[in-house]
Write a protein that holds these residues in place. Sequence first.
Motif, short mmCIF file in Angstrom:
data_model
loop_
_atom_site.label_atom_id
_atom_site.label_comp_id
_atom_site.label_asym_id
_atom_site.label_seq_id
_atom_site.Cartn_x
_atom_site.Cartn_y
_atom_site.Cartn_z
N ASP A 107 120.90 141.73 80.74
CA ASP A 107 120.20 141.03 80.19
C ASP A 107 120.28 139.84 77.97
OD1 ASP A 107 117.98 141.18 82.58
OD2 ASP A 107 118.04 143.08 81.79
N VAL A 108 121.00 141.41 77.45
CA VAL A 108 121.15 140.52 77.07
C VAL A 108 122.53 141.09 76.50
CG1 VAL A 108 119.86 139.82 73.78
CG2 VAL A 108 118.67 139.68 75.74
N ILE A 109 123.06 140.62 74.99
CA ILE A 109 124.42 141.31 74.32
C ILE A 109 124.20 141.09 72.92
CG2 ILE A 109 127.00 141.04 74.15
CD1 ILE A 109 127.35 140.44 76.61
N LEU A 110 124.11 141.98 72.51
CA LEU A 110 123.41 141.49 71.15
C LEU A 110 125.72 141.77 70.62
CD1 LEU A 110 120.95 144.36 70.30
CD2 LEU A 110 120.72 142.24 70.70
N MET A 111 125.37 140.69 70.10
CA MET A 111 126.57 140.19 69.98
C MET A 111 127.88 139.86 68.18
SD MET A 111 129.86 139.30 71.59
CE MET A 111 129.70 138.33 72.74
N ASP A 112 128.42 140.97 67.97
CA ASP A 112 128.78 140.52 66.39
C ASP A 112 129.94 139.85 66.04
OD1 ASP A 112 128.96 141.40 63.77
OD2 ASP A 112 130.68 143.11 64.39
N ILE A 113 130.25 139.29 65.20
CA ILE A 113 131.08 137.80 65.17
C ILE A 113 132.25 138.11 65.08
CG2 ILE A 113 132.40 135.92 64.22
CD1 ILE A 113 129.29 135.12 63.81
#
Length: 215
Positions: A50-56
């Motif tokens: 549902d959601v990806i917590l994405m670092d840059i």
Amino acid sequence: MKLRIVIADDHPLFRSGVRNLLGTTEDLAVVGEASTGDEALELAAALQPDVILMDIRMPGLNGIEATRLIKERYPSVEILVLTMFQDDQSVFTAMRAGAKGYVLKDADEPELLHSIRMVGSGGAVFSADIASRMIHYFAAPKTAARPEHPALAELSKRETAILARIAEGETNAQIASRLFISAKTVANNISTILNKLQVADRNAASRLWKESRME
């Protein structure tokens, strides 16, 4: 049903902390972890979270490019950027790539949990600092000259020369040949440049350089 979460970050301790936090909730479940943008793309395909917590900033494919590819291929997967970078270029590039939220890593636990739930339910969310930057950005007169990024003055002569060549579109090998240094030295200097400018990638650094050269 629980929101299914993937954590994409190249720091194992940070992933562990977020995983432990989400493990205390009844409505959020970590279903995968990625340490690179390429792994995040693979997990998006395999798990359809549902959601990806994405670092840059991650090795290989950076988080912004991974976000763009994931949203193109799997539009139902929402992206919440969770990073230390708060410069305008990183924020707006992430939004254009399709991220629904942008939260800084120093956010407290209630803010992070609220942000995940908001993005998972189809909303958009920004940390207070980012929201303030966006308001000022859009409120500023469009004809006003942009001030030079203060960190540009902190670059060494070599770093400045390398940044100028990056802005010209040269590769690391071309820069190394032009400046008579090794490709490894170029790569190390680019890493330092990105850290000093607090930007995600060489494209963002190039834009800052070009804006500072404008009359």
